[in-house]
Design a protein around this motif. Sequence first.
Motif, mmCIF file in Angstrom:
data_model
loop_
_atom_site.group_PDB
_atom_site.id
_atom_site.type_symbol
_atom_site.label_atom_id
_atom_site.label_comp_id
_atom_site.label_asym_id
_atom_site.label_seq_id
_atom_site.Cartn_x
_atom_site.Cartn_y
_atom_site.Cartn_z
ATOM 1 N N CYS A 160 0.845 -1.192 0.000
ATOM 2 C CA CYS A 160 0.000 0.000 0.000
ATOM 3 C C CYS A 160 0.883 1.245 0.000
ATOM 4 O O CYS A 160 1.828 1.347 0.778
ATOM 5 C CB CYS A 160 -0.892 -0.018 1.232
ATOM 6 S SG CYS A 160 -1.767 1.522 1.534
ATOM 7 N N THR A 162 -0.028 4.367 0.616
ATOM 8 C CA THR A 162 -0.365 5.313 1.687
ATOM 9 C C THR A 162 0.439 5.056 2.958
ATOM 10 O O THR A 162 0.936 5.968 3.600
ATOM 11 C CB THR A 162 -1.873 5.231 2.006
ATOM 12 O OG1 THR A 162 -2.595 5.332 0.785
ATOM 13 C CG2 THR A 162 -2.301 6.335 2.949
ATOM 14 N N CYS A 163 0.568 3.780 3.314
ATOM 15 C CA CYS A 163 1.244 3.463 4.578
ATOM 16 C C CYS A 163 2.571 2.773 4.325
ATOM 17 O O CYS A 163 3.182 2.277 5.279
ATOM 18 C CB CYS A 163 0.348 2.580 5.441
ATOM 19 S SG CYS A 163 -0.028 0.995 4.681
ATOM 20 N N CYS A 186 -4.289 1.862 8.660
ATOM 21 C CA CYS A 186 -4.315 2.656 7.428
ATOM 22 C C CYS A 186 -5.678 2.511 6.756
ATOM 23 O O CYS A 186 -6.141 1.400 6.516
ATOM 24 C CB CYS A 186 -3.211 2.162 6.501
ATOM 25 S SG CYS A 186 -3.339 2.825 4.828
ATOM 26 N N ALA A 188 -6.484 3.310 3.752
ATOM 27 C CA ALA A 188 -6.408 2.953 2.333
ATOM 28 C C ALA A 188 -6.398 1.441 2.120
ATOM 29 O O ALA A 188 -6.899 0.947 1.116
ATOM 30 C CB ALA A 188 -5.166 3.588 1.709
ATOM 31 N N CYS A 189 -5.814 0.711 3.041
ATOM 32 C CA CYS A 189 -5.688 -0.742 2.862
ATOM 33 C C CYS A 189 -6.364 -1.495 3.997
ATOM 34 O O CYS A 189 -6.171 -2.703 4.148
ATOM 35 C CB CYS A 189 -4.216 -1.137 2.777
ATOM 36 S SG CYS A 189 -3.290 -0.669 4.253
HETATM 37 ZN ZN ZN Z 1 -2.105 1.183 3.714
#
Ligand code: ZN
Length: 371
Positions: A160, A162-163, A186, A188-189
Amino acid sequence: MATSRRDYYELLGVSRTADEAEIKKAFRRLARTLHPDVSQEPDAEERFREVVEAYEVLSKRETRELYDRYGHDGLRGGGFTPTSFALGSLADLFGAFFGDDLFGMSQARSARGGDIAAQIEIELAEAATGTTRSVPFPVTVPCVTCAGSGAKPGTEPVACATCDGRGRLQQVTRTLLGEMVRSQPCPACNGSGRVVEHPCLDCDGSGRTVEERTLEVQVPPGIHDGQQIRISGEGHAGALGGRAGDVYVQVRVKPHPRLVREGNDLFCTVDLTMTEAALGTTVKIPTLDGEQELQLEPGTQPGRLHVLRGKGMPVLQGFGRGDQRVLVNVQVPRRLNEEQRRLLEDFEQSASEETYEADEGFFQKLKSAFR
Ligand SMILES: [Zn+2]
Ligand SMILES: [Zn+2]
Protein backbone atom coordinates in the motif's frame (compact mmCIF):
# COMPACT_ATOMS: atom_id res chain seq x y z
CA MET A 1 7.36 -15.75 38.17
CA ALA A 2 10.43 -17.91 38.40
CA THR A 3 13.58 -16.23 37.26
CA SER A 4 15.91 -18.10 35.01
CA ARG A 5 19.32 -19.05 36.40
CA ARG A 6 20.80 -19.58 33.00
CA ASP A 7 23.29 -17.17 31.55
CA TYR A 8 21.44 -14.50 29.63
CA TYR A 9 24.13 -14.14 26.95
CA GLU A 10 24.08 -17.87 26.43
CA LEU A 11 20.30 -17.86 26.20
CA LEU A 12 20.37 -15.27 23.44
CA GLY A 13 23.42 -16.83 21.83
CA VAL A 14 25.40 -13.58 21.78
CA SER A 15 28.85 -12.64 23.07
CA ARG A 16 29.32 -10.60 26.24
CA THR A 17 30.41 -7.68 24.11
CA ALA A 18 27.40 -7.75 21.82
CA ASP A 19 25.92 -4.33 21.13
CA GLU A 20 22.28 -3.31 21.36
CA ALA A 21 21.56 -4.09 17.72
CA GLU A 22 23.03 -7.58 17.93
CA ILE A 23 20.96 -8.33 21.03
CA LYS A 24 17.78 -7.13 19.38
CA LYS A 25 18.48 -9.17 16.30
CA ALA A 26 19.24 -12.31 18.30
CA PHE A 27 16.10 -11.91 20.36
CA ARG A 28 13.95 -11.32 17.34
CA ARG A 29 15.31 -14.42 15.62
CA LEU A 30 14.88 -16.62 18.71
CA ALA A 31 11.44 -15.32 19.55
CA ARG A 32 10.25 -16.12 16.08
CA THR A 33 11.38 -19.73 16.27
CA LEU A 34 10.53 -20.34 19.92
CA HIS A 35 7.17 -18.63 20.19
CA PRO A 36 4.56 -21.30 21.00
CA ASP A 37 2.53 -20.06 18.03
CA VAL A 38 5.33 -21.37 15.84
CA SER A 39 7.23 -23.98 17.80
CA GLN A 40 5.81 -27.43 18.43
CA GLU A 41 8.38 -28.24 21.14
CA PRO A 42 6.74 -29.11 24.48
CA ASP A 43 9.05 -26.77 26.41
CA ALA A 44 8.64 -23.94 23.88
CA GLU A 45 6.76 -21.66 26.24
CA GLU A 46 9.31 -22.03 29.02
CA ARG A 47 12.24 -21.42 26.70
CA PHE A 48 10.44 -18.50 25.14
CA ARG A 49 9.90 -16.89 28.52
CA GLU A 50 13.59 -17.36 29.36
CA VAL A 51 14.60 -15.67 26.14
CA VAL A 52 12.21 -12.78 26.78
CA GLU A 53 13.67 -12.38 30.27
CA ALA A 54 17.22 -12.43 28.92
CA TYR A 55 16.28 -9.77 26.41
CA GLU A 56 14.60 -7.63 29.05
CA VAL A 57 17.77 -7.63 31.12
CA LEU A 58 20.33 -7.20 28.37
CA SER A 59 18.42 -4.59 26.38
CA LYS A 60 18.48 -2.04 29.21
CA ARG A 61 21.75 -0.47 30.22
CA GLU A 62 21.18 -0.43 33.98
CA THR A 63 20.06 -4.03 34.29
CA ARG A 64 22.76 -5.22 31.92
CA GLU A 65 25.45 -3.49 34.00
CA LEU A 66 24.09 -5.01 37.21
CA TYR A 67 24.04 -8.41 35.62
CA ASP A 68 27.54 -8.07 34.17
CA ARG A 69 28.97 -7.16 37.55
CA TYR A 70 26.97 -9.27 40.01
CA GLY A 71 25.10 -11.84 37.96
CA HIS A 72 21.58 -13.03 38.80
CA ASP A 73 21.93 -12.16 42.48
CA GLY A 74 22.90 -8.63 41.59
CA LEU A 75 19.71 -8.22 39.61
CA ARG A 76 17.53 -9.45 42.39
CA GLY A 77 19.39 -7.23 44.86
CA GLY A 78 18.73 -4.35 42.48
CA GLY A 79 15.00 -5.09 42.61
CA PHE A 80 14.68 -6.55 39.13
CA THR A 81 11.73 -8.83 38.48
CA PRO A 82 10.98 -10.06 35.01
CA THR A 83 7.82 -8.65 33.48
CA SER A 84 5.06 -11.16 33.68
CA PHE A 85 3.13 -11.27 30.48
CA ALA A 86 0.32 -13.21 28.97
CA LEU A 87 1.50 -15.23 26.05
CA GLY A 88 -0.33 -13.49 23.25
CA SER A 89 0.45 -13.57 19.59
CA LEU A 90 3.98 -12.86 18.45
CA ALA A 91 2.85 -9.66 16.79
CA ASP A 92 1.24 -8.43 20.01
CA LEU A 93 4.33 -9.33 21.97
CA PHE A 94 6.70 -7.49 19.65
CA GLY A 95 4.27 -4.61 19.74
CA ALA A 96 4.51 -4.54 23.54
CA PHE A 97 8.30 -4.85 23.64
CA PHE A 98 9.35 -2.65 20.79
CA GLY A 99 6.43 -0.32 20.28
CA ASP A 100 4.43 -0.31 17.15
CA ASP A 101 5.80 -1.86 14.03
CA LEU A 102 9.50 -2.01 14.84
CA PHE A 103 9.82 -5.29 13.03
CA GLY A 104 6.94 -4.81 10.68
CA MET A 105 5.09 -7.64 12.35
CA SER A 106 1.80 -5.81 12.46
CA GLN A 107 1.81 -5.55 8.68
CA ALA A 108 0.26 -8.96 8.68
CA ARG A 109 -2.09 -8.18 11.52
CA SER A 110 -4.70 -10.84 11.07
CA ALA A 111 -8.29 -10.39 12.06
CA ARG A 112 -10.45 -13.07 13.54
CA GLY A 113 -13.54 -13.88 11.50
CA GLY A 114 -17.00 -12.86 12.61
CA ASP A 115 -19.30 -15.02 14.68
CA ILE A 116 -22.56 -16.34 13.32
CA ALA A 117 -25.80 -16.55 15.25
CA ALA A 118 -28.40 -19.17 14.41
CA GLN A 119 -31.54 -20.34 16.13
CA ILE A 120 -33.32 -23.67 16.33
CA GLU A 121 -36.60 -24.65 17.91
CA ILE A 122 -37.17 -28.02 19.55
CA GLU A 123 -39.93 -29.77 21.48
CA LEU A 124 -39.76 -30.26 25.22
CA ALA A 125 -39.48 -34.03 24.73
CA GLU A 126 -36.45 -33.46 22.47
CA ALA A 127 -34.90 -31.24 25.10
CA ALA A 128 -35.27 -34.17 27.47
CA THR A 129 -33.66 -36.78 25.23
CA GLY A 130 -31.22 -34.56 23.37
CA THR A 131 -31.42 -34.29 19.62
CA THR A 132 -29.55 -33.40 16.45
CA ARG A 133 -30.54 -30.62 14.08
CA SER A 134 -29.22 -29.58 10.71
CA VAL A 135 -28.64 -25.85 10.77
CA PRO A 136 -28.12 -24.18 7.40
CA PHE A 137 -26.38 -20.80 7.31
CA PRO A 138 -24.37 -18.69 4.90
CA VAL A 139 -20.72 -18.37 5.89
CA THR A 140 -17.81 -16.39 4.52
CA VAL A 141 -14.93 -18.62 3.44
CA PRO A 142 -11.56 -17.89 1.81
CA CYS A 143 -11.95 -17.58 -1.96
CA VAL A 144 -10.71 -20.70 -3.68
CA THR A 145 -9.73 -18.94 -6.93
CA CYS A 146 -7.25 -16.54 -5.33
CA ALA A 147 -6.52 -18.53 -2.16
CA GLY A 148 -7.85 -15.66 -0.09
CA SER A 149 -5.43 -13.04 -1.42
CA GLY A 150 -8.06 -11.13 -3.38
CA ALA A 151 -5.65 -10.80 -6.31
CA LYS A 152 -6.43 -12.19 -9.74
CA PRO A 153 -4.51 -15.47 -10.23
CA GLY A 154 -1.11 -14.66 -11.72
CA THR A 155 -0.96 -11.28 -9.98
CA GLU A 156 0.11 -10.34 -6.48
CA PRO A 157 -1.20 -7.72 -4.07
CA VAL A 158 1.25 -4.81 -3.86
CA ALA A 159 2.40 -2.80 -0.87
CA CYS A 160 0.00 0.00 0.00
CA ALA A 161 1.41 3.38 -1.05
CA THR A 162 -0.36 5.31 1.69
CA CYS A 163 1.24 3.46 4.58
CA ASP A 164 4.25 2.09 2.76
CA GLY A 165 3.01 -1.43 3.36
CA ARG A 166 2.99 -1.06 7.15
CA GLY A 167 -0.77 -1.26 7.51
CA ARG A 168 -0.72 1.51 10.11
CA LEU A 169 -0.25 5.24 10.03
CA GLN A 170 1.68 7.00 12.75
CA GLN A 171 1.01 10.48 13.88
CA VAL A 172 3.45 12.29 16.16
CA THR A 173 2.00 15.05 18.32
CA ARG A 174 3.75 17.23 20.86
CA THR A 175 2.09 17.39 24.23
CA LEU A 176 3.06 18.65 27.68
CA LEU A 177 4.24 15.17 28.51
CA GLY A 178 6.48 14.99 25.47
CA GLU A 179 5.99 13.46 22.10
CA MET A 180 3.10 11.14 21.67
CA VAL A 181 3.00 8.68 18.84
CA ARG A 182 -0.41 7.61 17.83
CA SER A 183 -0.85 4.78 15.43
CA GLN A 184 -3.99 3.75 13.64
CA PRO A 185 -4.92 1.29 10.92
CA CYS A 186 -4.31 2.66 7.43
CA PRO A 187 -7.67 3.54 5.88
CA ALA A 188 -6.41 2.95 2.33
CA CYS A 189 -5.69 -0.74 2.86
CA ASN A 190 -7.80 -1.38 5.99
CA GLY A 191 -4.66 -2.13 7.92
CA SER A 192 -3.54 -4.98 5.72
CA GLY A 193 -0.58 -3.08 4.23
CA ARG A 194 -1.43 -4.41 0.81
CA VAL A 195 -3.68 -3.35 -1.99
CA VAL A 196 -5.00 -5.45 -4.82
CA GLU A 197 -4.44 -3.86 -8.22
CA HIS A 198 -6.04 -6.62 -10.25
CA PRO A 199 -8.94 -7.97 -8.22
CA CYS A 200 -9.91 -11.63 -8.39
CA LEU A 201 -13.13 -11.84 -10.37
CA ASP A 202 -14.72 -14.46 -8.16
CA CYS A 203 -14.54 -12.49 -4.93
CA ASP A 204 -14.20 -8.91 -6.23
CA GLY A 205 -10.85 -8.62 -4.51
CA SER A 206 -12.14 -9.30 -1.02
CA GLY A 207 -10.44 -12.70 -0.82
CA ARG A 208 -13.59 -14.16 0.64
CA THR A 209 -16.73 -15.68 -0.78
CA VAL A 210 -20.05 -16.72 0.73
CA GLU A 211 -20.89 -20.37 0.94
CA GLU A 212 -24.04 -22.13 2.14
CA ARG A 213 -23.12 -24.54 4.86
CA THR A 214 -25.03 -26.92 7.06
CA LEU A 215 -23.94 -27.85 10.52
CA GLU A 216 -25.16 -30.86 12.42
CA VAL A 217 -25.81 -29.42 15.84
CA GLN A 218 -25.89 -31.78 18.79
CA VAL A 219 -28.36 -30.60 21.39
CA PRO A 220 -27.49 -32.12 24.77
CA PRO A 221 -30.23 -33.63 26.97
CA GLY A 222 -31.55 -31.21 29.58
CA ILE A 223 -30.93 -28.01 27.61
CA HIS A 224 -32.94 -25.01 28.75
CA ASP A 225 -34.90 -22.60 26.64
CA GLY A 226 -32.68 -19.77 25.40
CA GLN A 227 -29.35 -21.48 26.01
CA GLN A 228 -26.65 -21.26 23.37
CA ILE A 229 -24.45 -23.92 21.87
CA ARG A 230 -21.10 -22.64 20.67
CA ILE A 231 -19.45 -24.35 17.73
CA SER A 232 -15.96 -23.07 17.66
CA GLY A 233 -14.17 -22.20 14.41
CA GLU A 234 -17.15 -22.70 12.08
CA GLY A 235 -18.00 -19.03 11.70
CA HIS A 236 -16.84 -16.54 9.07
CA ALA A 237 -13.30 -16.85 7.74
CA GLY A 238 -10.77 -14.47 9.24
CA ALA A 239 -9.01 -11.81 7.17
CA LEU A 240 -5.40 -12.50 6.16
CA GLY A 241 -5.25 -15.93 7.73
CA GLY A 242 -6.90 -14.95 11.01
CA ARG A 243 -8.83 -17.72 12.64
CA ALA A 244 -12.47 -18.26 11.79
CA GLY A 245 -15.23 -17.03 14.08
CA ASP A 246 -17.62 -19.23 16.00
CA VAL A 247 -21.21 -20.25 15.46
CA TYR A 248 -23.63 -19.64 18.29
CA VAL A 249 -26.83 -21.64 18.05
CA GLN A 250 -29.58 -20.48 20.33
CA VAL A 251 -32.01 -23.21 21.32
CA ARG A 252 -35.65 -22.36 21.81
CA VAL A 253 -37.68 -25.02 23.62
CA LYS A 254 -41.32 -24.83 22.55
CA PRO A 255 -43.78 -24.60 25.43
CA HIS A 256 -45.57 -27.90 26.06
CA PRO A 257 -49.36 -27.56 26.05
CA ARG A 258 -49.76 -29.26 29.42
CA LEU A 259 -46.34 -29.55 31.08
CA VAL A 260 -44.66 -26.57 32.65
CA ARG A 261 -40.94 -26.76 33.31
CA GLU A 262 -39.49 -25.40 36.50
CA GLY A 263 -35.74 -25.95 36.50
CA ASN A 264 -35.42 -29.70 36.04
CA ASP A 265 -38.88 -30.45 37.37
CA LEU A 266 -42.07 -30.70 35.37
CA PHE A 267 -45.39 -29.59 36.64
CA CYS A 268 -48.94 -30.34 35.56
CA THR A 269 -52.42 -30.15 36.95
CA VAL A 270 -55.26 -32.60 36.73
CA ASP A 271 -58.94 -31.65 36.99
CA LEU A 272 -61.32 -33.97 38.86
CA THR A 273 -65.04 -33.47 39.20
CA MET A 274 -66.37 -33.25 42.71
CA THR A 275 -67.75 -36.79 42.50
CA GLU A 276 -64.58 -38.25 40.93
CA ALA A 277 -62.61 -36.80 43.80
CA ALA A 278 -65.03 -38.28 46.32
CA LEU A 279 -65.35 -41.70 44.69
CA GLY A 280 -61.77 -42.14 43.45
CA THR A 281 -60.82 -42.48 39.81
CA THR A 282 -58.06 -43.16 37.32
CA VAL A 283 -56.93 -40.26 35.15
CA LYS A 284 -54.54 -39.90 32.23
CA ILE A 285 -51.75 -37.43 32.81
CA PRO A 286 -49.22 -36.11 30.30
CA THR A 287 -45.58 -37.12 30.77
CA LEU A 288 -42.48 -36.80 28.61
CA ASP A 289 -43.02 -40.39 27.48
CA GLY A 290 -46.65 -39.79 26.50
CA GLU A 291 -49.78 -40.22 28.57
CA GLN A 292 -49.67 -42.23 31.74
CA GLU A 293 -52.41 -43.43 34.08
CA LEU A 294 -52.56 -42.12 37.59
CA GLN A 295 -54.81 -43.64 40.24
CA LEU A 296 -56.46 -41.32 42.69
CA GLU A 297 -57.97 -42.75 45.85
CA PRO A 298 -61.53 -41.99 47.03
CA GLY A 299 -61.58 -38.76 48.99
CA THR A 300 -58.84 -37.09 46.96
CA GLN A 301 -58.65 -33.47 48.09
CA PRO A 302 -58.03 -30.39 45.96
CA GLY A 303 -54.37 -29.43 46.25
CA ARG A 304 -53.28 -33.07 46.56
CA LEU A 305 -49.82 -33.39 45.08
CA HIS A 306 -48.45 -36.48 43.41
CA VAL A 307 -44.74 -36.61 42.82
CA LEU A 308 -43.48 -38.88 40.07
CA ARG A 309 -39.84 -39.30 41.00
CA GLY A 310 -37.33 -39.10 38.18
CA LYS A 311 -39.99 -38.22 35.61
CA GLY A 312 -38.70 -34.69 35.09
CA MET A 313 -35.98 -33.31 32.85
CA PRO A 314 -32.44 -34.69 32.87
CA VAL A 315 -29.82 -32.49 34.48
CA LEU A 316 -27.81 -30.73 31.76
CA GLN A 317 -24.31 -32.18 31.67
CA GLY A 318 -24.94 -33.85 34.99
CA PHE A 319 -26.53 -36.87 36.53
CA GLY A 320 -30.09 -37.72 37.43
CA ARG A 321 -33.41 -36.19 36.54
CA GLY A 322 -35.93 -33.89 38.13
CA ASP A 323 -39.41 -34.99 39.19
CA GLN A 324 -42.83 -34.52 37.75
CA ARG A 325 -45.33 -32.98 40.12
CA VAL A 326 -49.03 -33.44 39.54
CA LEU A 327 -51.40 -31.11 41.34
CA VAL A 328 -55.05 -32.13 41.77
CA ASN A 329 -57.75 -29.57 41.17
CA VAL A 330 -61.34 -30.38 42.06
CA GLN A 331 -64.07 -28.80 40.02
CA VAL A 332 -67.19 -27.77 41.83
CA PRO A 333 -70.40 -27.71 39.74
CA ARG A 334 -71.39 -24.20 38.75
CA ARG A 335 -74.87 -24.82 37.30
CA LEU A 336 -77.29 -27.41 38.72
CA ASN A 337 -80.68 -28.48 37.37
CA GLU A 338 -83.61 -29.24 39.65
CA GLU A 339 -82.86 -32.91 40.01
CA GLN A 340 -79.14 -32.40 40.68
CA ARG A 341 -79.93 -29.80 43.29
CA ARG A 342 -82.29 -32.22 45.05
CA LEU A 343 -79.71 -35.02 44.96
CA LEU A 344 -77.05 -32.80 46.49
CA GLU A 345 -79.44 -31.53 49.13
CA ASP A 346 -80.27 -35.12 50.04
CA PHE A 347 -76.58 -35.90 50.16
CA GLU A 348 -75.92 -32.94 52.41
CA GLN A 349 -78.73 -34.08 54.72
CA SER A 350 -77.12 -37.48 55.11
CA ALA A 351 -73.56 -36.19 55.51
CA SER A 352 -72.00 -35.84 58.93
CA GLU A 353 -68.77 -34.44 60.24
CA GLU A 354 -67.24 -37.86 59.71
CA THR A 355 -67.97 -37.62 55.99
CA TYR A 356 -65.46 -34.80 55.70
CA GLU A 357 -62.98 -35.81 58.34
CA ALA A 358 -59.53 -34.93 57.14
CA ASP A 359 -56.19 -36.44 57.93
CA GLU A 360 -54.17 -33.51 56.60
CA GLY A 361 -55.21 -29.93 56.13
CA PHE A 362 -55.81 -28.60 52.66
CA PHE A 363 -53.52 -25.69 53.33
CA GLN A 364 -50.65 -28.02 54.25
CA LYS A 365 -51.05 -29.81 50.94
CA LEU A 366 -51.22 -26.61 48.99
CA LYS A 367 -48.04 -25.43 50.67
CA SER A 368 -46.22 -28.64 49.86
CA ALA A 369 -47.31 -28.25 46.23
CA PHE A 370 -45.19 -25.13 46.04
CA ARG A 371 -42.51 -26.46 48.34
ZN1 ZN B 1 -2.11 1.18 3.71
ZN1 ZN C 1 -10.81 -14.46 -5.06
